[in-house]
Design a protein around this motif. Structure first.
Motif, PDB file in Angstrom:
ATOM      1  N   VAL A   1       0.834  -1.199   0.000  1.00  0.00           N
ATOM      2  CA  VAL A   1       0.000   0.000   0.000  1.00  0.00           C
ATOM      3  C   VAL A   1       0.868   1.249   0.000  1.00  0.00           C
ATOM      4  N   LEU A   2       0.539   2.158  -0.925  1.00  0.00           N
ATOM      5  CA  LEU A   2       1.113   3.513  -0.939  1.00  0.00           C
ATOM      6  C   LEU A   2       0.040   4.465  -0.443  1.00  0.00           C
ATOM      7  N   VAL A   3       0.353   5.262   0.555  1.00  0.00           N
ATOM      8  CA  VAL A   3      -0.603   6.223   1.090  1.00  0.00           C
ATOM      9  C   VAL A   3      -0.251   7.608   0.554  1.00  0.00           C
ATOM     10  N   VAL A   4      -1.221   8.237  -0.115  1.00  0.00           N
ATOM     11  CA  VAL A   4      -1.002   9.550  -0.732  1.00  0.00           C
ATOM     12  C   VAL A   4      -1.638  10.628   0.142  1.00  0.00           C
ATOM     13  N   THR A   5      -0.920  11.709   0.335  1.00  0.00           N
ATOM     14  CA  THR A   5      -1.445  12.855   1.077  1.00  0.00           C
ATOM     15  C   THR A   5      -0.912  14.136   0.462  1.00  0.00           C
ATOM     16  N   THR A   6      -1.535  15.237   0.780  1.00  0.00           N
ATOM     17  CA  THR A   6      -0.952  16.544   0.473  1.00  0.00           C
ATOM     18  C   THR A   6      -0.154  16.973   1.701  1.00  0.00           C
ATOM     19  N   PRO A   7       0.613  18.066   1.619  1.00  0.00           N
ATOM     20  CA  PRO A   7       1.394  18.504   2.781  1.00  0.00           C
ATOM     21  C   PRO A   7       0.532  19.042   3.923  1.00  0.00           C
ATOM     22  N   GLN A   8      -0.749  19.274   3.670  1.00  0.00           N
ATOM     23  CA  GLN A   8      -1.626  19.856   4.679  1.00  0.00           C
ATOM     24  C   GLN A   8      -1.822  18.894   5.842  1.00  0.00           C
ATOM     25  N   ALA A   9      -1.722  19.386   7.060  1.00  0.00           N
ATOM     26  CA  ALA A   9      -1.832  18.541   8.251  1.00  0.00           C
ATOM     27  C   ALA A   9      -3.176  17.828   8.315  1.00  0.00           C
ATOM     28  N   ALA A  10      -4.254  18.525   7.960  1.00  0.00           N
ATOM     29  CA  ALA A  10      -5.588  17.918   8.015  1.00  0.00           C
ATOM     30  C   ALA A  10      -5.694  16.742   7.055  1.00  0.00           C
ATOM     31  N   ALA A  11      -5.109  16.858   5.864  1.00  0.00           N
ATOM     32  CA  ALA A  11      -5.136  15.758   4.889  1.00  0.00           C
ATOM     33  C   ALA A  11      -4.318  14.574   5.385  1.00  0.00           C
ATOM     34  N   ALA A  12      -3.188  14.858   5.997  1.00  0.00           N
ATOM     35  CA  ALA A  12      -2.327  13.787   6.502  1.00  0.00           C
ATOM     36  C   ALA A  12      -3.017  13.001   7.608  1.00  0.00           C
ATOM     37  N   GLU A  13      -3.754  13.689   8.465  1.00  0.00           N
ATOM     38  CA  GLU A  13      -4.461  13.008   9.555  1.00  0.00           C
ATOM     39  C   GLU A  13      -5.500  12.036   9.008  1.00  0.00           C
ATOM     40  N   VAL A  14      -6.233  12.462   7.968  1.00  0.00           N
ATOM     41  CA  VAL A  14      -7.244  11.588   7.380  1.00  0.00           C
ATOM     42  C   VAL A  14      -6.587  10.437   6.622  1.00  0.00           C
TER      43      VAL A  14
ATOM     44  N   PHE B   1      -0.271  24.387   0.044  1.00  0.00           N
ATOM     45  CA  PHE B   1      -0.953  23.481   0.969  1.00  0.00           C
ATOM     46  C   PHE B   1      -0.136  23.240   2.237  1.00  0.00           C
ATOM     47  N   GLY B   2       0.731  24.164   2.560  1.00  0.00           N
ATOM     48  CA  GLY B   2       1.537  24.009   3.766  1.00  0.00           C
ATOM     49  C   GLY B   2       2.705  23.074   3.527  1.00  0.00           C
ATOM     50  N   SER B   3       3.264  22.570   4.607  1.00  0.00           N
ATOM     51  CA  SER B   3       4.414  21.677   4.499  1.00  0.00           C
ATOM     52  C   SER B   3       4.440  20.725   5.694  1.00  0.00           C
ATOM     53  N   GLY B   4       5.145  19.634   5.496  1.00  0.00           N
ATOM     54  CA  GLY B   4       5.371  18.710   6.604  1.00  0.00           C
ATOM     55  C   GLY B   4       4.369  17.589   6.753  1.00  0.00           C
ATOM     56  N   GLY B   5       3.268  17.611   5.996  1.00  0.00           N
ATOM     57  CA  GLY B   5       2.241  16.581   6.154  1.00  0.00           C
ATOM     58  C   GLY B   5       2.742  15.190   5.799  1.00  0.00           C
ATOM     59  N   GLY B   6       3.513  15.094   4.729  1.00  0.00           N
ATOM     60  CA  GLY B   6       4.041  13.794   4.314  1.00  0.00           C
ATOM     61  C   GLY B   6       4.982  13.205   5.340  1.00  0.00           C
ATOM     62  N   GLU B   7       5.887  14.037   5.856  1.00  0.00           N
ATOM     63  CA  GLU B   7       6.838  13.560   6.855  1.00  0.00           C
ATOM     64  C   GLU B   7       6.134  13.122   8.136  1.00  0.00           C
ATOM     65  N   GLU B   8       5.115  13.888   8.553  1.00  0.00           N
ATOM     66  CA  GLU B   8       4.397  13.549   9.774  1.00  0.00           C
ATOM     67  C   GLU B   8       3.606  12.247   9.592  1.00  0.00           C
ATOM     68  N   LEU B   9       2.977  12.081   8.438  1.00  0.00           N
ATOM     69  CA  LEU B   9       2.240  10.856   8.169  1.00  0.00           C
ATOM     70  C   LEU B   9       3.183   9.660   8.152  1.00  0.00           C
TER      71      LEU B   9
ATOM     72  N   ARG C   1       5.975   9.389   9.712  1.00  0.00           N
ATOM     73  CA  ARG C   1       6.415   9.129  11.085  1.00  0.00           C
ATOM     74  C   ARG C   1       5.369   8.324  11.849  1.00  0.00           C
ATOM     75  N   ARG C   2       4.094   8.688  11.658  1.00  0.00           N
ATOM     76  CA  ARG C   2       3.034   7.984  12.381  1.00  0.00           C
ATOM     77  C   ARG C   2       2.885   6.546  11.901  1.00  0.00           C
ATOM     78  N   LEU C   3       3.034   6.335  10.595  1.00  0.00           N
ATOM     79  CA  LEU C   3       2.885   4.986  10.048  1.00  0.00           C
ATOM     80  C   LEU C   3       4.199   4.196  10.103  1.00  0.00           C
ATOM     81  N   GLU C   4       5.285   4.882  10.475  1.00  0.00           N
ATOM     82  CA  GLU C   4       6.610   4.262  10.584  1.00  0.00           C
ATOM     83  C   GLU C   4       7.079   3.663   9.258  1.00  0.00           C
ATOM     84  N   VAL C   5       6.914   4.466   8.206  1.00  0.00           N
ATOM     85  CA  VAL C   5       7.363   4.093   6.864  1.00  0.00           C
ATOM     86  C   VAL C   5       8.075   5.305   6.252  1.00  0.00           C
ATOM     87  N   PRO C   6       8.811   5.118   5.168  1.00  0.00           N
ATOM     88  CA  PRO C   6       9.487   6.250   4.539  1.00  0.00           C
ATOM     89  C   PRO C   6       8.581   7.075   3.639  1.00  0.00           C
ATOM     90  N   VAL C   7       8.978   8.320   3.398  1.00  0.00           N
ATOM     91  CA  VAL C   7       8.373   9.124   2.328  1.00  0.00           C
ATOM     92  C   VAL C   7       9.092   8.727   1.042  1.00  0.00           C
TER      93      VAL C   7
END
Length: 349
Positions: free
Chosen positions: A228-241, A277-285, A287-293
């Motif tokens: 599974v590849l999880v796609v998000t934008t850098p926005q924190a709200a998108a990363a949380e979902v 769309f901000g920054s950091g959402g991918g890195e935070e996601l 980190r939470r899933l414990e996988v690389p960007v």
């Protein structure tokens, strides 16, 4: 080669009697799989060209007919083997699901371009558009009106830029809406995996619908071995979902291999980056899933234009930063491999 099945015509018993007389006149019997075969003209011309390439042939007459029901059934049985195709734990095909918790993050754009990038790297690739309600893969890949060919109860998927493609959009008319509930969605996904002749793929990409609903659960049950590849934008709200889709994938036994951050910023002429769309959402996601960007894909006008025109940016503008990021993603996935540990191999003594 049959352009849909992608095997030699002679191997498919589509070539019948052939002859060549002393005047250089050749005759070739060609048996098409079905009446109204959409590739008929191309196949006939390819046969004619191949025959004219033989020394001593001056003229070619192609006698076109259609397989009998018995011949067609024999072909389907031979292509399928003893059982319908399954992408189970023992398959050598890597199944990679592209998912996210919400819509509008660019899953389809990433999936389509990633498929073409993998194909360009020499991997036989297919795309299953599992977004039944919001299908867009045919348009992004430039085949919005394509229809599959049906041989018996076997479905031959159209090919775009070398990639085999199947989508519910190929079975509905125009902009007809699809309004289905759980059981029908499950059966549709199952049919796309078993009745479609994908052939010997190296990679099958799944473009999942947003969220964690029926289709995601069904594919988790049908394909527990998928990556599974999880796609998000850098926005924190998108990363949380988006995190929720990764959690559901793991609950069904699938393996989350990485995060793709899309719309990561718009490069400016002065070298700066406008972070819409901000920054950091991918890195935070990640980190939470414990996988690389695995990739950070910048906002790109050529990427958007390519999607509208059905010409993936990895082909239309390979020098574009977004194209380079997706090509790098393809390289990362190709290097990951799947490994043979724990799987039976089709060898006998």
């Amino acid at each position: 080669m049959d352009p849909e099945i992608r095997r030699p015509l002679a191997e498919l018993d589509m070539i019948g009697a052939t002859s060549l007389d002393e005047t250089g006149s050749a005759s070739v019997a060609l048996r098409l799989t079905i009446v109204g075969c959409p590739a008929a003209e191309r196949i006939e011309q390819d046969v004619r060209d191949a025959a004219l390439g033989v020394a001593g042939v001056e003229r070619v007459e192609v006698d076109v007919s259609v397989m009998t029901p018995a011949e067609r059934e024999a072909l389907v049985a031979r292509l399928r083997g003893a059982k319908r195709q399954q992408f189970g734990p023992d398959t050598l095909t890597r199944v990679i699901a592209v998912t996210s918790g919400k819509g509008g993050v660019g899953k389809s754009t990433v999936t389509a371009n990633l498929a073409v990038a993998l194909e360009r790297r020499g991997l036989r690739t297919g795309v299953l558009d599992a977004d039944v309600f919001g299908f867009s893969i045919p348009g992004v890949l430039g085949i919005p009106g394509a229809k599959p060919t049906q041989v018996g109860d076997m479905i031959l998927p159209p090919v775009a830029h070398g990639v085999k493609v199947c989508s519910i959009g190929m079975f509905v008319d125009g902009q007809a809406a699809v309004s289905w509930r759980g059981p029908l969605l499950h059966r549709t996904m199952q049919q796309f995996l078993t009745d479609v002749f994908w052939g010997d793929l190296d990679v099958l990409l799944l473009d999942l619908p947003p969220g964690t609903g029926d289709v995601a659960i069904s594919l988790g049950q049908l394909l527990p071995n998928a990556e599974v590849l999880v796609v998000t934008t850098p926005q924190a709200a998108a990363a949380e979902v988006a995190e929720r889709s990764g959690i559901v994938a793991r609950q069904t036994g699938q393996t989350v291999v990485g995060v793709v951050e899309n719309m990561a910023g718009l490069p400016q002429p002065d070298g700066s980056v406008l972070e819409l769309f901000g920054s950091g959402g991918g890195e935070e996601l990640a980190r939470r899933l414990e996988v690389p960007v695995l990739a950070s894909v910048p906002l790109s006008v050529p990427l958007r234009e390519g999607g509208d025109a059905g010409r993936p940016v990895v082909l239309a503008a390979p020098e574009d930063p977004a194209a380079q990021a997706i090509d790098s993603l393809a390289g990362s996935l190709a290097r990951l491999g799947r490994g043979l540990s724990g799987r039976s191999l089709p060898f006998s003594t």
